[in-house]
Enzyme design. Structure first.
Site, mmCIF file in Angstrom:
data_model
loop_
_atom_site.group_PDB
_atom_site.id
_atom_site.type_symbol
_atom_site.label_atom_id
_atom_site.label_comp_id
_atom_site.label_asym_id
_atom_site.label_seq_id
_atom_site.Cartn_x
_atom_site.Cartn_y
_atom_site.Cartn_z
ATOM 1 N NE ARG A 1 -2.538 1.093 3.566
ATOM 2 C CZ ARG A 1 -3.270 0.966 4.666
ATOM 3 N NH1 ARG A 1 -4.560 0.699 4.572
ATOM 4 N NH2 ARG A 1 -2.734 1.079 5.865
ATOM 5 C CE LYS B 1 -2.122 4.742 6.807
ATOM 6 N NZ LYS B 1 -3.015 5.629 7.536
ATOM 7 C CD GLU C 1 -11.654 6.217 6.121
ATOM 8 O OE1 GLU C 1 -11.403 5.009 6.004
ATOM 9 O OE2 GLU C 1 -10.838 7.108 5.853
HETATM 10 N N1 PMP Z 1 -8.930 5.103 7.546
HETATM 11 C C1 PMP Z 1 -7.953 5.983 7.779
HETATM 12 C C2 PMP Z 1 -8.131 7.401 7.384
HETATM 13 C C3 PMP Z 1 -6.772 5.553 8.393
HETATM 14 O O1 PMP Z 1 -5.777 6.415 8.634
HETATM 15 C C4 PMP Z 1 -6.649 4.195 8.777
HETATM 16 C C5 PMP Z 1 -5.390 3.727 9.468
HETATM 17 N N2 PMP Z 1 -4.428 3.338 8.535
HETATM 18 C C6 PMP Z 1 -7.705 3.316 8.510
HETATM 19 C C7 PMP Z 1 -8.832 3.813 7.890
HETATM 20 C C8 PMP Z 1 -7.603 1.862 8.848
HETATM 21 O O2 PMP Z 1 -6.728 1.225 7.959
HETATM 22 P P1 PMP Z 1 -5.803 0.001 8.368
HETATM 23 O O3 PMP Z 1 -6.703 -1.094 8.810
HETATM 24 O O4 PMP Z 1 -5.052 -0.322 7.138
HETATM 25 O O5 PMP Z 1 -4.917 0.470 9.461
#
Ligand code: PMP
Length: 293
Positions: A54, A153, A186
């Protein structure tokens, strides 16, 4: 942070006090960079390959040429965890555009910088993992696909920071972020799931949810446990009237939600589907991963 904290920075493990980045770094000046949050459990780095993949996708999206291969980055993460004597911990892997001029032009930054921190994190107080979190709906919206894709990200988390500020000012730890259409995207750093009549639902990526690594683990667990899971556009109404709600994320892990915007979710206690998935998640984190040794 202890004196013995070792940071991997541009090819070397250095003491935290010596881990310095230029004030002309575009990561600092413009949020021009990318990152990953990763966890280690029991001496193994959980879903390391997925996180590094990622990171490279984020790099590609912002035209940042990575001077390291994916496999080198995996080794760097393991090396940093090892150097800090950790078997469980939270790892922050950051790549910045590097040092350049005061203008926006990223081509004036000759090379990116990468650093890796292996420490710990406690995102929410422990009691919320047992009793559940309360959410509000944030007025700050998730950025749209017409801006920088919410899939990247990037180091520009100011939008999420402002949403978090709203939560804290409202006296809660977390909040739901809607997309430009007013449907659920989210939370400020977590994926959101609801359960209705035994079926698990989460918004599709196209609704502004990050393609979460923990989200993918929940899909795998549902398949294994014979629980139906569906990606569905959802409104706040769907959350209010759900039987259960929970959040997932690398830092957050898996945490129940028992109240949103003053409405109790289900009977106001963590639900049975959540508990099954939490057990499955715990098993997965303690039995799989890339050995740091
Ligand atoms: N949404 C956002 C905006 C995030 O920063 C994260 C943390 N990485 C997540 C969702 C959850 O993603 P992950 O399960 O890959 O940590």
């Amino acid at each position: 942070m202890s004196d013995s904290q070792k940071i991997w920075l541009d090819g070397e493990l250095v003491d935290e006090a010596d881990a310095k980045i230029s004030i002309f770094d575009h990561g600092l000046l413009y949020g021009d960079g990318i990152f990953e949050g990763i966890r280690a459990y029991n001496g193994r780095v959980f879903r390391l390959k997925e996180h590094v993949e990622r990171l490279f996708l984020s790099a590609k999206a912002i035209l940042l040429d990575m001077p390291w291969t994916e496999s080198e980055v995996c080794d760097i993460v393991c090396e940093t965890v090892r150097a800090n004597g950790l078997s469980d911990g939270y790892i922050r892997l950051v790549v910045t555009r590097g040092s350049g001029g005061l203008g926006l032009n990223p081509y004036l930054c000759p090379k990116p910088s990468m650093f890796c921190i292996a420490a710990s994190i406690q995102l929410y107080p422990k009691e919320h993992y047992e009793n559940g979190l309360e959410l509000i709906t944030c007025s700050t919206r998730r950025p749209t696909h017409a801006t920088l894709s919410p899939q990247v990200k990037s180091l520009n988390y100011l939008n999420n920071v402002m949403a978090k500020v709203e939560c804290i000012q409202a006296g809660v730890m977390e909040g739901l972020m809607l997309n430009e259409h007013g449907t659920v995207a989210e939370c400020t750093g977590d994926t959101v799931f609801i359960v209705k009549d035994g079926v698990v639902y989460t918004p599709p990526i196209s609704d502004g949810a990050l393609d979460g690594i923990t989200r993918a683990v929940i899909f795998e667990l549902c398949e294994r446990l014979d629980i139906k899971i569906v990606e569905k556009t959802m409104t706040r109404y769907d959350v209010y009237t759900s039987d259960e709600c929970f959040l997932t994320g690398t830092a957050a892990e898996v945490i129940p939600v028992v109240k949103m915007d003053s409405r109790a979710i289900g009977d106001g206690t963590p639900g049975e589907v959540f508990k099954k998935l939490l057990d499955g998640f715990r098993h997965e984190t303690t039995t799989t991963g890339v050995d740091i040794a």
